[in-house]
Every structure is written in structure tokens, then in C-alpha cells.
Design a protein around this motif. Sequence first.
Motif, PDB file in Angstrom:
ATOM      1  N   LEU A  31       0.930  -1.030  -0.038  1.00  0.00           N
ATOM      2  CA  LEU A  31      -0.005  -0.092  -0.030  1.00  0.00           C
ATOM      3  C   LEU A  31       0.910   1.402  -0.033  1.00  0.00           C
ATOM      4  O   LEU A  31       0.635   2.467  -0.667  1.00  0.00           O
ATOM      5  CB  LEU A  31      -0.978   0.107   1.253  1.00  0.00           C
ATOM      6  N   LYS A  32       2.140   1.213   0.788  1.00  0.00           N
ATOM      7  CA  LYS A  32       2.790   2.444   0.694  1.00  0.00           C
ATOM      8  C   LYS A  32       3.410   2.661  -0.744  1.00  0.00           C
ATOM      9  O   LYS A  32       3.592   3.863  -0.991  1.00  0.00           O
ATOM     10  CB  LYS A  32       3.999   2.136   1.861  1.00  0.00           C
ATOM     11  N   GLU A  33       3.813   1.447  -0.968  1.00  0.00           N
ATOM     12  CA  GLU A  33       4.415   1.696  -2.467  1.00  0.00           C
ATOM     13  C   GLU A  33       3.524   2.183  -3.628  1.00  0.00           C
ATOM     14  O   GLU A  33       3.862   3.167  -4.372  1.00  0.00           O
ATOM     15  CB  GLU A  33       4.786   0.383  -2.971  1.00  0.00           C
ATOM     16  N   LYS A  34       2.056   1.647  -3.520  1.00  0.00           N
ATOM     17  CA  LYS A  34       1.103   2.220  -4.323  1.00  0.00           C
ATOM     18  C   LYS A  34       0.948   3.611  -4.041  1.00  0.00           C
ATOM     19  O   LYS A  34       0.582   4.492  -5.018  1.00  0.00           O
ATOM     20  CB  LYS A  34      -0.136   1.487  -4.194  1.00  0.00           C
ATOM     21  N   LEU A  35       0.965   4.080  -2.868  1.00  0.00           N
ATOM     22  CA  LEU A  35       0.852   5.634  -2.468  1.00  0.00           C
ATOM     23  C   LEU A  35       1.746   6.412  -2.984  1.00  0.00           C
ATOM     24  O   LEU A  35       1.502   7.719  -3.509  1.00  0.00           O
ATOM     25  CB  LEU A  35       0.438   5.697  -0.993  1.00  0.00           C
TER      26      LEU A  35
END
Length: 77
Positions: A31-35
Motif C-alpha cells: 500500500l505504501k508503494e502504491k501511494l
Amino acid sequence: MIKVLLFAELQETTGKSNLDIPVQNITVQQLKEKLKTNYPQLNLHDVMTAINEEYAREDDAITSGDTVAFIPPVSGG
């Protein structure tokens, strides 16, 4: 859909207090990478993460319907 809550400088950086992310099953790290892809200026390196009001680790799973909060470090004097 995952609801993401942003606080302090994260909110200031994105201009939003929350985001709805259309994913099903993902880890905190993913999720962090997507954000970061959508908001490259976002600094999620030292943030605390909570899933449904419980602190979480990078490899914890997030499922559709969960609420994830990213809480940056707090400084005071």
C-alpha cells in the motif's frame, strides 16, 4: 476498497485527510508503494501504521473494507 487516513504533514502533502484506494488484498508495504506511485512527494518512511485502529507491521495484510491510518512521528517541546 480501502480507506486511508492521513495525518499532519501527510495530509498537508496530499491536500487530503483520507483516500479511498480500490484494492482488495494488499500488505502495508504494498500500500505504501502504491501511494508513493500516486504521491511521489509523500514520506511514509517513519510513519506508524494502524489497520482498523490496531497498530500494524509492514507485512500485515489489508483487505477490502479496512481502514488504514498513517501516523507520522510527533515532535514536541
